[in-house]
Motif scaffolding. Structure first.
Motif, PDB file in Angstrom:
ATOM      1  N   ALA A   1       5.750   4.193  -6.709  1.00 37.44           N
ATOM      2  CA  ALA A   1       4.961   4.823  -7.768  1.00 37.44           C
ATOM      3  C   ALA A   1       3.975   5.825  -7.170  1.00 37.44           C
ATOM      4  CB  ALA A   1       4.221   3.765  -8.583  1.00 37.44           C
ATOM      5  N   ALA A   2       3.371   5.454  -6.043  1.00 35.96           N
ATOM      6  CA  ALA A   2       2.436   6.363  -5.380  1.00 35.96           C
ATOM      7  C   ALA A   2       3.144   7.613  -4.863  1.00 35.96           C
ATOM      8  CB  ALA A   2       1.744   5.637  -4.226  1.00 35.96           C
TER       9      ALA A   2
ATOM     10  N   HIS B   1       6.565   1.851 -12.197  1.00 38.24           N
ATOM     11  CA  HIS B   1       5.153   1.461 -12.258  1.00 38.24           C
ATOM     12  C   HIS B   1       5.013  -0.035 -12.013  1.00 38.24           C
ATOM     13  CE1 HIS B   1       1.052   0.920 -13.697  1.00 38.24           C
ATOM     14  NE2 HIS B   1       0.913   2.230 -13.559  1.00 38.24           N
ATOM     15  N   PRO B   2       4.026  -0.437 -11.217  1.00 38.17           N
ATOM     16  CA  PRO B   2       3.830  -1.868 -10.934  1.00 38.17           C
ATOM     17  C   PRO B   2       3.685  -2.731 -12.183  1.00 38.17           C
ATOM     18  CG  PRO B   2       2.511  -0.530  -9.448  1.00 38.17           C
ATOM     19  CD  PRO B   2       3.096   0.416 -10.462  1.00 38.17           C
ATOM     20  N   ASP B   3       3.105  -2.182 -13.232  1.00 37.87           N
ATOM     21  CA  ASP B   3       2.958  -2.951 -14.476  1.00 37.87           C
ATOM     22  C   ASP B   3       4.298  -3.243 -15.130  1.00 37.87           C
ATOM     23  OD1 ASP B   3       0.255  -2.904 -14.093  1.00 37.87           O
ATOM     24  OD2 ASP B   3      -0.136  -1.281 -15.531  1.00 37.87           O
TER      25      ASP B   3
ATOM     26  N   SER C   1       7.425  -0.786  -7.948  1.00 34.20           N
ATOM     27  CA  SER C   1       6.850  -0.785  -6.608  1.00 34.20           C
ATOM     28  C   SER C   1       5.608   0.098  -6.540  1.00 34.20           C
ATOM     29  CB  SER C   1       7.897  -0.272  -5.606  1.00 34.20           C
ATOM     30  OG  SER C   1       7.299   0.156  -4.415  1.00 34.20           O
ATOM     31  N   THR C   2       4.522  -0.452  -5.994  1.00 31.53           N
ATOM     32  CA  THR C   2       3.305   0.333  -5.806  1.00 31.53           C
ATOM     33  C   THR C   2       3.561   1.515  -4.888  1.00 31.53           C
ATOM     34  OG1 THR C   2       1.954  -1.649  -6.090  1.00 31.53           O
ATOM     35  CG2 THR C   2       0.910   0.246  -5.043  1.00 31.53           C
ATOM     36  N   TYR C   3       4.319   1.275  -3.841  1.00 30.20           N
ATOM     37  CA  TYR C   3       4.611   2.330  -2.866  1.00 30.20           C
ATOM     38  C   TYR C   3       5.379   3.476  -3.515  1.00 30.20           C
ATOM     39  CZ  TYR C   3       7.032   4.785   0.871  1.00 30.20           C
ATOM     40  OH  TYR C   3       7.551   5.757   1.683  1.00 30.20           O
TER      41      TYR C   3
ATOM     42  N   ARG D   1       0.826  -1.198   0.000  1.00 37.90           N
ATOM     43  CA  ARG D   1       0.000   0.000   0.000  1.00 37.90           C
ATOM     44  C   ARG D   1       0.864   1.252   0.000  1.00 37.90           C
ATOM     45  NH1 ARG D   1      -3.269   0.009   5.043  1.00 37.90           N
ATOM     46  NH2 ARG D   1      -1.481  -1.127   5.894  1.00 37.90           N
ATOM     47  N   ALA D   2       0.263   2.349  -0.383  1.00 42.15           N
ATOM     48  CA  ALA D   2       1.005   3.613  -0.448  1.00 42.15           C
ATOM     49  C   ALA D   2       0.972   4.302   0.911  1.00 42.15           C
ATOM     50  CB  ALA D   2       0.397   4.522  -1.524  1.00 42.15           C
TER      51      ALA D   2
END
Length: 234
Positions: free
Chosen positions: A219-220, A209-211, A215-217, A170-171
Motif C-alpha cells: 500500500a505504501a 489497503h491494510p484495512d 499489505s502495509t508495504y 514497515r514501508a
C-alpha cells in the motif's frame, strides 16, 4: 418490405461488428467501432424516416445515439459489457523477488531473482521453503515476500518462530522511486493522464489497503508511485 429488410440488416451488421471486435485490442478499436456503428445506424434511421418508416427509424436512431454515447443506455453499454478486461497488472521488484498483481482478480504472482531458487515462480515453492528465505534476504525483499505469503497463506505466521514472523510490515524502500518503477507499480502506460493514475491507484488500494486485509508495504509503494507520477501533472 425493402426498407424493413434494410433496417434489420444495418442493425445486425452493427451488432455483429461489435461482437467481432470486442476481443481485439478493445482499448484502440472500441472508440472507432462505436463511432462508425453509431454514424451508420443514424444514417439508416434517417433514410427510413425519410421514407416514412418511423416504427423502425426511431428504435434504430436510439441505437445509433446509444453507440455514440449520447444516451445513458443502449448498445454502448452492451459493447462495454462484452469487451474483456485488458488484464492490467502492477509489478514491484526488489533485489530478491519480483511480484505481479492482477488488478481484476487481486491475484499475486512472483518469481525469485537471486539465490539457489533463482528463476523459480513462488507458486511452485511450498510455504516452508518461502518462509525459510525470510532470514536470508534484505528488508525490502522480506516485506515483499511477506506480502505474498499473507495473500497465499494468511495463517503462515502461526507456524513461524523467532524474529522473522515478528518483523513489522514497515514501508521499506531501497531509495527514491523512479518514474519507470512508478508506472510498473500502478500498471499504467508512460504518459498516463492524472485520471488514469488516480483510477489505478484507487483500484489497487481497494485490494491492498491494510484495512482490507492487504499489505502495509505494498500500500505504501502504491501511494508513493501515485505521488511520483502526479508530480508531472502539477
Amino acid at each position: 418490405m425493402a426498407t424493413i429488410i434494410f433496417g434489420i440488416v444495418i442493425l445486425a451488421l452493427v451488432l455483429l461488428a461489435m461482437q467481432a471486435f470486442a476481443s481485439v485490442d478493445p482499448r484502440k478499436l472500441a472508440p472507432a467501432v462505436k463511432l462508425a456503428g453509431g454514424v451508420a445506424t443514424l444514417g439508416g434511421a434517417a433514410f427510413l424516416a425519410a421514407r416514412g418508416q418511423f416504427g423502425i427509424a426511431i428504435p434504430l436512431g436510439l441505437t445509433g445515439l446509444g453507440l455514440l454515447g449520447w444516451l445513458p443506455f443502449g448498445p454502448a453499454g452492451f459493447f462495454q459489457r462484452t469487451q474483456k478486461s485488458a488484464g492490467q497488472t502492477s509489478r514491484v521488484r526488489s533485489a530478491f523477488v519480483e511480484m505481479e498483481l492482477d488488478h481484476d482478480t487481486g491475484a499475486m504472482r512472483g518469481r525469485i531473482l537471486a539465490g539457489k531458487h533463482e528463476g523459480v515462480t513462488l507458486d511452485v515453492l511450498d510455504v516452508a521453503t518461502l518462509t525459510g528465505c525470510l532470514a536470508e534476504i534484505d528488508e525490502e525483499s522480506r516485506a515483499l515476500l511477506m506480502a505474498y505469503l499473507d495473500r497465499r497463506e494468511p495463517s503462515w505466521r502461526d507456524h513461524m518462530q523467532g524474529d522473522a514472523a515478528a518483523r513489522p510490515g514497515r514501508a521499506w524502500s531501497s531509495g527514491k522511486m523512479t518514474e519507470e518503477e512508478a508506472y510498473q507499480i500502478l500498471g499504467v502506460q508512460p504518459g498516463a493522464t492524472a485520471e488514469d493514475i488516480g483510477r489505478s491507484h484507487r483500484t489497487l488500494m481497494k485490494k491492498l489497503h491494510p484495512d482490507q486485509g492487504g499489505s502495509t508495504y505494498l500500500a505504501a509503494r502504491v501511494n508513493e508511485a501515485k505521488d511520483v507520477l502526479l508530480r508531472r501533472h502539477r
